[in-house]
Write a protein that holds these residues in place. Structure first.
Motif, PDB file in Angstrom:
ATOM      1  N   ALA A  78       2.476   4.575  -4.732  1.00  0.00           N
ATOM      2  CA  ALA A  78       2.494   3.258  -5.359  1.00  0.00           C
ATOM      3  C   ALA A  78       2.351   3.364  -6.872  1.00  0.00           C
ATOM      4  CB  ALA A  78       1.378   2.393  -4.781  1.00  0.00           C
ATOM      5  N   GLN A  81       5.460   3.066  -8.799  1.00  0.00           N
ATOM      6  CA  GLN A  81       5.962   1.687  -8.870  1.00  0.00           C
ATOM      7  C   GLN A  81       5.361   0.923 -10.054  1.00  0.00           C
ATOM      8  OE1 GLN A  81       8.427   0.615  -6.692  1.00  0.00           O
ATOM      9  NE2 GLN A  81       8.336   2.789  -6.149  1.00  0.00           N
ATOM     10  N   ASP A 169       1.725  -5.450  -4.856  1.00  0.00           N
ATOM     11  CA  ASP A 169       1.255  -4.157  -4.362  1.00  0.00           C
ATOM     12  C   ASP A 169       0.476  -4.444  -3.083  1.00  0.00           C
ATOM     13  OD1 ASP A 169      -0.006  -1.795  -3.770  1.00  0.00           O
ATOM     14  OD2 ASP A 169      -0.922  -1.521  -5.745  1.00  0.00           O
ATOM     15  N   SER A 171      -0.329  -2.077  -0.736  1.00  0.00           N
ATOM     16  CA  SER A 171      -0.537  -0.733  -0.187  1.00  0.00           C
ATOM     17  C   SER A 171      -1.557  -0.689   0.939  1.00  0.00           C
ATOM     18  CB  SER A 171      -0.966   0.225  -1.302  1.00  0.00           C
ATOM     19  OG  SER A 171       0.105   0.463  -2.197  1.00  0.00           O
ATOM     20  N   TYR A 188       5.671  -3.554  -2.477  1.00  0.00           N
ATOM     21  CA  TYR A 188       5.639  -2.095  -2.364  1.00  0.00           C
ATOM     22  C   TYR A 188       4.315  -1.664  -1.766  1.00  0.00           C
ATOM     23  CZ  TYR A 188       3.003  -2.087  -6.840  1.00  0.00           C
ATOM     24  OH  TYR A 188       2.084  -2.299  -7.846  1.00  0.00           O
ATOM     25  N   THR A 201       6.563   5.979  -0.112  1.00  0.00           N
ATOM     26  CA  THR A 201       6.257   4.612  -0.516  1.00  0.00           C
ATOM     27  C   THR A 201       7.375   3.705  -0.019  1.00  0.00           C
ATOM     28  OG1 THR A 201       5.120   5.359  -2.503  1.00  0.00           O
ATOM     29  CG2 THR A 201       5.826   3.066  -2.462  1.00  0.00           C
ATOM     30  N   VAL A 203       9.352   0.122  -0.145  1.00  0.00           N
ATOM     31  CA  VAL A 203       9.651  -1.009  -1.018  1.00  0.00           C
ATOM     32  C   VAL A 203      10.525  -1.992  -0.235  1.00  0.00           C
ATOM     33  CG1 VAL A 203      10.801  -1.783  -3.139  1.00  0.00           C
ATOM     34  CG2 VAL A 203       9.491   0.356  -3.132  1.00  0.00           C
ATOM     35  N   TYR A 223      16.129   1.452  -8.625  1.00  0.00           N
ATOM     36  CA  TYR A 223      16.117   0.955  -7.248  1.00  0.00           C
ATOM     37  C   TYR A 223      17.527   0.857  -6.673  1.00  0.00           C
ATOM     38  CZ  TYR A 223      11.265  -0.594  -8.084  1.00  0.00           C
ATOM     39  OH  TYR A 223       9.915  -0.654  -8.355  1.00  0.00           O
TER      40      TYR A 223
END
Length: 369
Positions: A78, A81, A169, A171, A188, A201, A203, A223
């Motif tokens: 993460a 990101q 985020d 996570s 993400y 990770t 997304v 991306y």
């Protein structure tokens, strides 16, 4: 030496179901009887292409991902990101909600790429609550939030709507509760909190947001390159994706996200009730913002902290020491952690209370789950 069961409350890498560990272990030696380890198989092979495809389909099914969103599997955790997001989407201004350690890390990276505004912060109370976001008229490019604060033990339950793309985020609470993907433009999550082993990770991004990128970017920071190559532009984290697929299959077969959310609520309520009842402990987070995934608490008497850690370790409790900047205790209640493990921790807390505050002779102490 007595062989006792370990109760894994570690904040990450996450606890995984025993059946997932066993199948993954078998695949390390001989995957699907092809006489190759999953660690050796080519990421360009039809066998692995089916794995990454199936993992993406499971993500879509479990989270009800709409067709106009893309699911990507990336490397770098993460933390990568934190910089990719502003590098890709920050044109005029990025808005950030400051709710703790990882939110601060995201803010730090965004400052390299342009105007970054903190619209609200809970730093004034050591991040023990989620701050309100007041009406904010702006031509900002996005608002970034952290849904669950792993270190501080707070969680967002009401998503802000400011009329700008919402980036989250997620996570440490992804797949732990039902969410509406359309409330977000980009989500993400590092796999190691609730999805699989470290190294991958995930997304989930709205195609419209990807199409808004109007500048050239390095391939590994773009991306669109991952989307156009089905997350296979370079060698992906094969093993992490494979084990994540197994874990998502386990989740699907155990009631899906809605079913696991009910279990997670039950586990969190049980532990918070004991923290509030027990005279030796107190919770860190404001009650309305308590995380279901990362329960943080302190010893009322600081001298009891190490004593309780030692007491709990002898009873098989692993990973309950709080983060170094916060201290105290943290019990992470990720999806694969059983209710029985939470009951064991509650019983340990009750036994410690009895030990430290002996009852008068003849009095009975009832231990209740």
């Amino acid at each position: 030496m007595e062989n006792i069961k370990k109760h894994n409350f570690g904040a990450g890498p996450c606890i995984l179901p025993q059946s997932v560990l066993e199948e993954a272990a078998s695949a390390v030696v001989n995957w699907n009887n092809i006489d190759l380890s999953i660690l050796e198989v080519s990421h360009r092979s039809p066998e692995f292409e089916s794995v990454i495809s199936r993992t993406g389909l499971l993500v879509r099914e479990l989270l009800k991902v709409p067709e106009d969103y893309t699911v990507l599997f990336m490397q770098g955790g993460a933390s990568t990101q934190f910089s990719m997001i502003p590098q890709s989407f920050l044109k005029t201004k990025g808005l950030y909600l400051d709710t703790g350690y990882f939110a601060q890390k995201a803010i730090k990276e965004a400052l390299f790429f342009g105007d970054t505004e903190i619209i609200a912060s809970s730093a004034d109370k050591n991040y023990n609550y989620i701050p309100d976001i007041q009406s904010h008229h702006t031509n900002a490019d996005y608002l970034h939030i952290t849904s669950n604060n792993t270190i501080e033990g707070t969680e967002i339950f009401n998503w802000p709507d400011m009329g700008v793309p919402l980036i989250c985020d997620m996570s440490s609470d992804i797949f732990s509760r039902e969410i509406r993907i359309r409330d977000f433009d980009l989500i993400y999550a590092g796999a190691q909190k609730n999805m699989g082993p470290a190294g991958m990770t995930m997304v989930i991004v709205k195609n419209k947001l990807l199409d808004s990128i109007d500048k050239p970017l390095p391939s590994m920071s773009d991306y669109r390159v991952y989307r156009d190559n089905q997350s296979l532009y370079n060698t992906p984290p094969v093993f992490s994706i494979y084990v994540s697929m197994l874990n998502l299959l386990w989740l699907k077969n155990n009631g899906g996200v809605s079913g696991i959310e009910k279990q997670n609520i039950k586990k969190a309520k049980l532990l918070y009730a004991e923290i509030d009842r027990n005279t030796l402990f107190r919770g860190n987070a404001a009650i309305a913002h308590r995380s279901r995934m990362n329960v943080t608490f302190q010893a009322v008497e600081p001298t009891h902290e190490q004593e309780f850690l030692d007491f709990a370790a002898k009873r098989g409790m692993i990973g309950i020491k709080g983060y170094r900047t916060v201290g105290g205790f943290r019990a992470s209640l990720y999806n694969a952690l059983s209710l029985q493990s939470v009951q064991a921790l509650v019983k340990t807390m009750q036994e410690f209370e009895i030990l430290r505050q002996p009852k008068p002779v003849g009095a009975e102490s009832e231990i209740v789950y």
